[in-house]
Write a protein that holds these residues in place. Structure first.
Motif, PDB file in Angstrom:
ATOM      1  N   UNK A 105       0.763  -1.291  -0.062  1.00 53.88           N
ATOM      2  CA  UNK A 105       0.030  -0.037   0.060  1.00 53.88           C
ATOM      3  C   UNK A 105       0.855   1.257   0.111  1.00 53.88           C
ATOM      4  N   UNK A 106       2.124   1.227   0.232  1.00 54.86           N
ATOM      5  CA  UNK A 106       2.842   2.120   0.196  1.00 54.86           C
ATOM      6  C   UNK A 106       3.201   2.681  -1.199  1.00 54.86           C
ATOM      7  N   UNK A 107       2.842   1.833  -2.055  1.00 53.63           N
ATOM      8  CA  UNK A 107       3.296   2.296  -3.498  1.00 53.63           C
ATOM      9  C   UNK A 107       1.931   2.504  -4.251  1.00 53.63           C
ATOM     10  N   UNK A 108       1.810   3.649  -4.984  1.00 50.96           N
ATOM     11  CA  UNK A 108       0.521   4.216  -5.721  1.00 50.96           C
ATOM     12  C   UNK A 108       0.984   4.352  -6.914  1.00 50.96           C
ATOM     13  N   UNK A 109       1.142   3.498  -8.029  1.00 44.97           N
ATOM     14  CA  UNK A 109       1.614   3.887  -9.228  1.00 44.97           C
ATOM     15  C   UNK A 109       0.659   4.706 -10.269  1.00 44.97           C
ATOM     16  N   UNK A 110      -0.546   4.816  -9.593  1.00 48.47           N
ATOM     17  CA  UNK A 110      -1.203   6.126 -10.359  1.00 48.47           C
ATOM     18  C   UNK A 110      -1.242   7.124  -9.599  1.00 48.47           C
ATOM     19  N   UNK A 111      -0.718   7.290  -8.594  1.00 48.66           N
ATOM     20  CA  UNK A 111      -0.279   8.751  -7.693  1.00 48.66           C
ATOM     21  C   UNK A 111       0.748   9.378  -7.967  1.00 48.66           C
ATOM     22  N   UNK A 112       0.845  10.428  -8.869  1.00 50.26           N
ATOM     23  CA  UNK A 112       2.166  10.774  -9.115  1.00 50.26           C
ATOM     24  C   UNK A 112       2.879  11.543  -7.873  1.00 50.26           C
ATOM     25  N   UNK A 113       2.063  12.074  -7.243  1.00 54.04           N
ATOM     26  CA  UNK A 113       2.479  12.828  -5.985  1.00 54.04           C
ATOM     27  C   UNK A 113       3.255  11.744  -4.757  1.00 54.04           C
ATOM     28  N   UNK A 114       2.429  10.708  -4.893  1.00 51.44           N
ATOM     29  CA  UNK A 114       2.779   9.451  -3.949  1.00 51.44           C
ATOM     30  C   UNK A 114       4.283   8.918  -4.587  1.00 51.44           C
ATOM     31  N   UNK A 115       4.332   8.662  -6.080  1.00 48.24           N
ATOM     32  CA  UNK A 115       5.197   8.207  -6.461  1.00 48.24           C
ATOM     33  C   UNK A 115       6.451   8.824  -6.441  1.00 48.24           C
ATOM     34  N   UNK A 116       6.414  10.313  -6.609  1.00 50.39           N
ATOM     35  CA  UNK A 116       7.648  11.192  -6.197  1.00 50.39           C
ATOM     36  C   UNK A 116       8.174  10.859  -5.133  1.00 50.39           C
ATOM     37  N   UNK A 117       7.339  10.540  -3.899  1.00 53.94           N
ATOM     38  CA  UNK A 117       7.986  10.164  -2.612  1.00 53.94           C
ATOM     39  C   UNK A 117       8.591   8.885  -2.586  1.00 53.94           C
ATOM     40  N   UNK A 118       7.912   7.815  -3.323  1.00 53.02           N
ATOM     41  CA  UNK A 118       8.670   6.360  -3.226  1.00 53.02           C
ATOM     42  C   UNK A 118       9.942   6.411  -4.201  1.00 53.02           C
ATOM     43  N   UNK A 119      10.032   7.244  -5.122  1.00 48.90           N
ATOM     44  CA  UNK A 119      10.949   7.183  -5.867  1.00 48.90           C
ATOM     45  C   UNK A 119      12.064   7.796  -5.228  1.00 48.90           C
ATOM     46  N   UNK A 120      12.272   8.698  -4.369  1.00 50.93           N
ATOM     47  CA  UNK A 120      13.425   9.054  -3.396  1.00 50.93           C
ATOM     48  C   UNK A 120      13.948   7.844  -2.788  1.00 50.93           C
ATOM     49  N   UNK A 121      13.085   6.782  -2.184  1.00 48.24           N
ATOM     50  CA  UNK A 121      13.752   5.865  -1.712  1.00 48.24           C
ATOM     51  C   UNK A 121      14.604   4.717  -2.367  1.00 48.24           C
ATOM     52  N   UNK A 122      14.026   4.532  -3.901  1.00 49.91           N
ATOM     53  CA  UNK A 122      14.759   3.661  -4.682  1.00 49.91           C
ATOM     54  C   UNK A 122      15.586   4.340  -5.539  1.00 49.91           C
ATOM     55  N   UNK A 123      15.572   5.630  -5.754  1.00 47.70           N
ATOM     56  CA  UNK A 123      16.389   6.313  -6.774  1.00 47.70           C
ATOM     57  C   UNK A 123      18.132   5.957  -6.432  1.00 47.70           C
ATOM     58  N   UNK A 124      18.727   5.719  -7.362  1.00 45.70           N
ATOM     59  CA  UNK A 124      20.078   5.146  -7.374  1.00 45.70           C
ATOM     60  C   UNK A 124      20.786   6.473  -8.096  1.00 45.70           C
ATOM     61  N   UNK A 125      21.901   7.030  -7.545  1.00 45.25           N
ATOM     62  CA  UNK A 125      22.466   8.163  -8.198  1.00 45.25           C
ATOM     63  C   UNK A 125      22.997   8.158  -9.534  1.00 45.25           C
ATOM     64  N   UNK A 126      22.734   8.866 -10.502  1.00 42.89           N
ATOM     65  CA  UNK A 126      23.044   8.552 -11.759  1.00 42.89           C
ATOM     66  C   UNK A 126      23.146   7.216 -12.430  1.00 42.89           C
ATOM     67  N   UNK A 127      22.548   6.435 -11.884  1.00 39.86           N
ATOM     68  CA  UNK A 127      22.619   4.843 -12.161  1.00 39.86           C
ATOM     69  C   UNK A 127      22.525   4.919 -14.142  1.00 39.86           C
ATOM     70  N   UNK A 128      21.498   5.452 -14.706  1.00 38.86           N
ATOM     71  CA  UNK A 128      21.398   5.055 -15.975  1.00 38.86           C
ATOM     72  C   UNK A 128      22.371   5.902 -16.818  1.00 38.86           C
ATOM     73  N   UNK A 129      22.658   7.071 -16.222  1.00 34.99           N
ATOM     74  CA  UNK A 129      23.939   7.956 -16.823  1.00 34.99           C
ATOM     75  C   UNK A 129      25.391   6.944 -16.921  1.00 34.99           C
TER      76      UNK A 129
END
Length: 231
Positions: A89-113
């Motif tokens: 329930x902590x993930x809401x794939x259709x809620x942009x605001x909540x997705x921005x918050x969960x993104x902060x947790x899983x974001x890896x610095x410059x990974x794809x770069x």
């Protein structure tokens, strides 16, 4: 994507990267190398195993690149064991605001770069003129390093950093997950070979953001893969 004969693909064994390598072969490109990165991610074991199986199934060269220093970033719940990966329930794939918050947790610095730069170096060395990552429009809404704009910027940079002007192309960059599944169905991809989960369990967890997006995509496309998810 511009037509090219030799390509290097970034293969994590997820839905997007797997569809892209199949699509590259369908377009008669020569995949001179499939690159899988082991950067200490929770799903590393499964991603490496699945990618190796996919490469063997397609009879293409495969290489695992170890990047242990990603741990030094000390950021991202995908890398740091004492941080909790958002699930359920902590993930809401259709809620942009909540997705921005969960993104902060899983974001890896410059990974794809970092991944694209390494792939471009291999491409130049192997005489390939394109690298193909697995990007998509659905995740690009919150992860800008999945976007067409990021690909174009990388291509522009590679005009300066590669002697053969390596480009970045992706067959799914404008697509959402259900359409990617449909494309994969047309390519007859054996879905049991892929690994879209953030974890390295016996089955796809079904609870992390990546699994939730995959679960919805398969259901929307009418593809039954329930047996691949943890009950």
């Amino acid at each position: 994507m511009k037509s090219t004969k030799k390509v290097v693909v970034l293969l994590s064994a997820g839905l997007d990267s797997t569809v892209n390598v199949y699509e590259a072969i369908k377009h008669h490109h020569e995949v001179v190398l499939a690159l899988t990165f082991n950067y200490g991610q929770r799903a590393a074991k499964k991603e490496m195993e699945a990618s190796a199986k996919i490469a063997a199934h397609l009879n293409i060269p495969h290489k695992i690149v170890d990047l242990p220093w990603f741990k030094d970033f000390n950021k991202s719940s995908l890398l740091v064991e004492d941080q909790e990966v958002p699930t359920g329930a902590r993930v809401a794939i259709d809620d942009l605001e909540k997705s921005e918050e969960t993104k902060k947790s899983v974001w890896v610095p410059n990974r794809n770069g970092i991944f694209l730069n390494i792939a471009a170096a291999f491409a130049e060395a192997l005489g390939a003129h394109a690298v193909i990552p697995g990007f998509n429009a659905e995740e690009a809404a919150t992860f800008p390093d999945n976007s067409k704009e990021f690909m174009d910027a990388s291509t522009k940079a590679f005009r300066y950093s590669t002697s053969n002007h390596v480009t970045v192309g992706c067959y799914t960059v404008h697509m959402k997950k259900p359409d990617i599944v449909r494309l994969g169905q047309g390519l007859k991809i054996p879905w049991e070979l892929i690994w879209p989960c953030y974890f390295s369990g016996d089955k796809w967890c079904g609870q992390c953001e990546s699994c939730q997006r995959s679960k919805r995509a398969f259901a929307s496309a009418g593809v039954d893969v329930k047996h691949l998810f943890k009950e």
